[in-house]
Design a protein around this motif. Structure first.
Motif, PDB file in Angstrom:
ATOM      1  N   SER A  87      47.608  52.682  18.766  1.00 17.57           N
ATOM      2  CA  SER A  87      49.177  52.964  19.197  1.00 17.57           C
ATOM      3  C   SER A  87      49.384  54.053  19.966  1.00 17.57           C
ATOM      4  N   THR A  88      48.307  54.769  20.393  1.00 17.87           N
ATOM      5  CA  THR A  88      48.490  55.641  21.444  1.00 17.87           C
ATOM      6  C   THR A  88      47.606  55.313  22.755  1.00 17.87           C
ATOM      7  N   GLY A  89      46.329  55.266  22.462  1.00 22.32           N
ATOM      8  CA  GLY A  89      45.383  55.023  23.658  1.00 22.32           C
ATOM      9  C   GLY A  89      44.034  55.013  23.193  1.00 22.32           C
ATOM     10  N   THR A  90      43.114  54.320  23.967  1.00 22.28           N
ATOM     11  CA  THR A  90      41.682  54.122  23.410  1.00 22.28           C
ATOM     12  C   THR A  90      41.071  54.617  24.915  1.00 22.28           C
ATOM     13  N   VAL A  91      39.760  55.029  24.305  1.00 26.22           N
ATOM     14  CA  VAL A  91      38.708  55.521  25.532  1.00 26.22           C
ATOM     15  C   VAL A  91      37.872  54.477  25.740  1.00 26.22           C
ATOM     16  N   GLN A  92      37.606  54.099  27.099  1.00 23.45           N
ATOM     17  CA  GLN A  92      36.367  52.996  27.178  1.00 23.45           C
ATOM     18  C   GLN A  92      35.477  53.419  28.325  1.00 23.45           C
ATOM     19  N   LEU A  93      34.221  52.949  28.124  1.00 20.94           N
ATOM     20  CA  LEU A  93      33.477  53.027  29.398  1.00 20.94           C
ATOM     21  C   LEU A  93      33.428  51.744  29.873  1.00 20.94           C
ATOM     22  N   TYR A  94      33.778  51.741  31.041  1.00 23.00           N
ATOM     23  CA  TYR A  94      33.987  50.229  31.675  1.00 23.00           C
ATOM     24  C   TYR A  94      33.465  49.998  33.097  1.00 23.00           C
ATOM     25  N   GLY A  95      33.255  48.758  33.260  1.00 20.15           N
ATOM     26  CA  GLY A  95      33.000  48.309  34.539  1.00 20.15           C
ATOM     27  C   GLY A  95      33.540  47.026  34.813  1.00 20.15           C
ATOM     28  N   HIS A  96      34.240  46.644  36.122  1.00 18.70           N
ATOM     29  CA  HIS A  96      34.521  45.549  36.792  1.00 18.70           C
ATOM     30  C   HIS A  96      33.592  44.865  37.644  1.00 18.70           C
ATOM     31  N   TYR A  97      33.479  43.645  37.652  1.00 13.34           N
ATOM     32  CA  TYR A  97      32.638  42.785  38.635  1.00 13.34           C
ATOM     33  C   TYR A  97      33.626  42.110  39.264  1.00 13.34           C
ATOM     34  N   ARG A  98      33.673  42.257  40.756  1.00 16.37           N
ATOM     35  CA  ARG A  98      34.624  41.652  41.334  1.00 16.37           C
ATOM     36  C   ARG A  98      33.799  41.078  42.592  1.00 16.37           C
ATOM     37  N   ASP A  99      34.429  39.981  43.120  1.00 20.07           N
ATOM     38  CA  ASP A  99      33.751  39.146  44.153  1.00 20.07           C
ATOM     39  C   ASP A  99      34.126  39.813  45.582  1.00 20.07           C
ATOM     40  N   ALA A 100      33.654  39.214  46.850  1.00 23.13           N
ATOM     41  CA  ALA A 100      33.939  39.562  47.951  1.00 23.13           C
ATOM     42  C   ALA A 100      35.356  39.812  48.443  1.00 23.13           C
ATOM     43  N   GLY A 101      36.252  39.329  47.674  1.00 24.29           N
ATOM     44  CA  GLY A 101      37.550  39.141  47.952  1.00 24.29           C
ATOM     45  C   GLY A 101      38.401  40.223  46.975  1.00 24.29           C
ATOM     46  N   ASN A 102      37.554  40.860  46.541  1.00 17.57           N
ATOM     47  CA  ASN A 102      38.219  41.818  45.425  1.00 17.57           C
ATOM     48  C   ASN A 102      38.800  41.516  44.131  1.00 17.57           C
ATOM     49  N   ALA A 103      38.429  40.156  43.743  1.00 17.45           N
ATOM     50  CA  ALA A 103      38.940  39.378  42.957  1.00 17.45           C
ATOM     51  C   ALA A 103      38.135  39.602  41.619  1.00 17.45           C
ATOM     52  N   LEU A 104      38.678  39.773  40.513  1.00 16.93           N
ATOM     53  CA  LEU A 104      38.031  40.127  39.311  1.00 16.93           C
ATOM     54  C   LEU A 104      37.395  38.799  38.678  1.00 16.93           C
ATOM     55  N   ILE A 105      36.168  38.952  38.445  1.00 17.03           N
ATOM     56  CA  ILE A 105      35.433  37.745  37.861  1.00 17.03           C
ATOM     57  C   ILE A 105      34.480  38.235  36.547  1.00 17.03           C
ATOM     58  N   GLY A 106      34.747  39.417  36.469  1.00  8.72           N
ATOM     59  CA  GLY A 106      33.812  39.685  35.021  1.00  8.72           C
ATOM     60  C   GLY A 106      33.988  40.937  34.819  1.00  8.72           C
TER      61      GLY A 106
END
Length: 455
Positions: A197-216
């Motif tokens: 209900s307030t917030g959560t802490v995450q260790l996080y990584g985005h995988y993006r393609d050459a066009g900066n679109a999120l793919i994983g």
């Protein structure tokens, strides 16, 4: 006196008899946490027993609670870990693979920090999404030898969508499909509370393609783990999907749902991003990625020959203690503790496997002239994690082998004898990441009852 574990060039004068079991003195003893080495009951030096190699600098935590640099070629003896709130000697770090700290600025105790939307170096930023919430660095310092920032996040998210407040490294890292990266950091909640209900802490990584679109993406919610002492946590470990060309964002995120209020101070130290499915020891970076070369450690053949009076014994006992960091990779030889190998037909090995349902099965392997004999612990003798304590022993007689894991026996497995291995060194942790506390080797088979009393 040299510091703990630093007796590399000077013979130790401490008595060796405390390393005996059942009145039997080991032929080889190395106590890396105390810096004591011995050969056939005589004080020895590190260089007289072992060969060590690392082609770059690396870091260790010393007895004064400081992360210090070990120069290229210098073994990381005298390493310490925090256990139950106390700094304790852990032994010698050995990490078998080359690794790179991709987080370009991990030394966060920069006294110039303080305003909202920080920039550390050229790529690392501390920022937030909603203007209704203020994020700022309110303190810097060092705890347990770890440089940190105290990051304050407070206010109400009225952005109309969930917002992410992050410390992240935006420098792209080129990857191939199937590549895996792990994110780790030292974390501690200084004040406030967290939750759905307030917030959560995450260790996080985005995988993006050459066009900066999120793919994983790969993330781990560490909210429930950060309310105690400052501790190192890791997340991610997800393989990059097909089409991946880079990791566009990687770091620590605080997730706040729309309409919710948050008021916390979060302590963060030594964030690290590296390839592979398991975090390794910290690498300090101050503006660009830093690589640490692979390490190798082995008992040299002259020392082994001296220990056994020039002839391979028919019996032996080996005892090794320390900690190991590993992940469930669903594979054999996830960690290889001992490799004493002349050829594919003649060897003695101890490995930790995570194949199938195994979370940490220890396998004791003997091969003589191509005839294999193996003894196995329970499939879950150990569980994946960071700095997992182990005490592992092996007894070899002329007719059987028997392994022990934290005092639990595999039972005796009949075999036809042990190969002559004196022409080969004994490699210690040629695969895996570990801290070796001590190792002892006897040229005879100790009684199992005596050994069990010592482990």
């Amino acid at each position: 006196m040299l510091g703990l574990g630093l007796g590399i060039g000077v013979a130790q004068t401490a008595p060796l008899r405390r390393y005996s079991i059942g009145g039997k003195a080991p032929a080889v003893v190395a106590d890396y946490s105390s810096g004591i080495y011995g050969l056939n009951g005589t004080p020895a030096v590190f260089n007289g027993l072992f060969s060590f190699s690392r082609l770059s600098a690396a870091w260790k935590l010393n007895a004064l609670d400081h992360w210090v640099k070990a120069l290229a070629g210098e073994p990381r003896t005298g390493h310490h870990i925090w256990k139950a709130g106390q700094l304790v000697p852990a032994g010698q770090l050995v990490e078998s693979a080359t690794r790179t700290q991709e987080f370009s600025y991990s030394k966060l105790d920069d006294a110039s920090l303080g305003s909202t939307f920080q920039t550390l170096g050229s790529d690392v930023t501390i920022q937030g999404g909603s203007t209704d919430i203020v994020t700022e660095v309110v303190a810097t310092g060092t705890e347990n030898g770890i440089p940190y920032i105290d990051w304050s996040i407070s206010g109400t998210n009225n952005a109309g969508t969930t917002q992410f407040y992050n410390i992240t490294d935006n420098r792209p890292v080129v990857t191939s499909p199937g590549d895996t990266y792990t994110i780790s950091a030292y974390l501690k909640l200084i004040s406030g509370s967290l939750g759905a209900s307030t917030g959560t802490v995450q260790l996080y990584g985005h995988y993006r393609d050459a066009g900066n679109a999120l793919i994983g993406q790969a993330n781990r919610d560490v909210t429930s783990d950060i309310t105690g002492d400052l501790q190192r946590l890791s997340g991610g470990g997800q393989a990059a999907p097909a089409g991946t060309t880079n990791i566009a964002a990687k770091g620590l995120f605080v997730r706040v749902p729309d309409g919710n209020s948050i008021n916390i101070v979060l302590r963060i130290g030594l964030p690290q991003v590296e390839s592979g499915g398991v975090s390794t020891s910290p690498i300090v970076s101050t503006g660009s990625p830093v690589s640490v070369a692979a390490e190798s450690l082995q008992i040299d053949t002259p020392a082994l020959s001296s220990a056994f009076d020039g002839a391979m014994p028919e019996e032996l006992t080996l005892l090794i203690n320390g900690t190991v960091t590993y992940a469930d990779e669903d594979s054999f030889n996830t960690v290889k503790l001992i490799e004493w190998r002349v050829s594919s037909d003649d060897y003695l090995e101890i490995s930790l496997d995570t194949s199938g349902a195994e979370t940490g099965e220890v396998n004791f392997k003997s091969n003589l002239g191509g005839v294999f004999t193996g003894a196995q612990s329970a499939p879950d003798a150990y569980s994946p994690g960071t700095e997992v304590h182990f005490s592992i022993a092996l007894i070899v007689t002329a007719t059987a082998i028997e392994g022990f894991c934290n005092g639990v026996s595999t039972g005796q497995i009949a075999h036809g004898g042990m190969a002559d291995l004196l022409s080969a060194p004994t490699k210690l942790f040629p695969v895996g990441n570990a801290t070796l506390k001590d190792i002892r080797l006897w040229s005879e088979a100790l009684p199992a009852a005596d050994l069990l009393q010592a482990i």
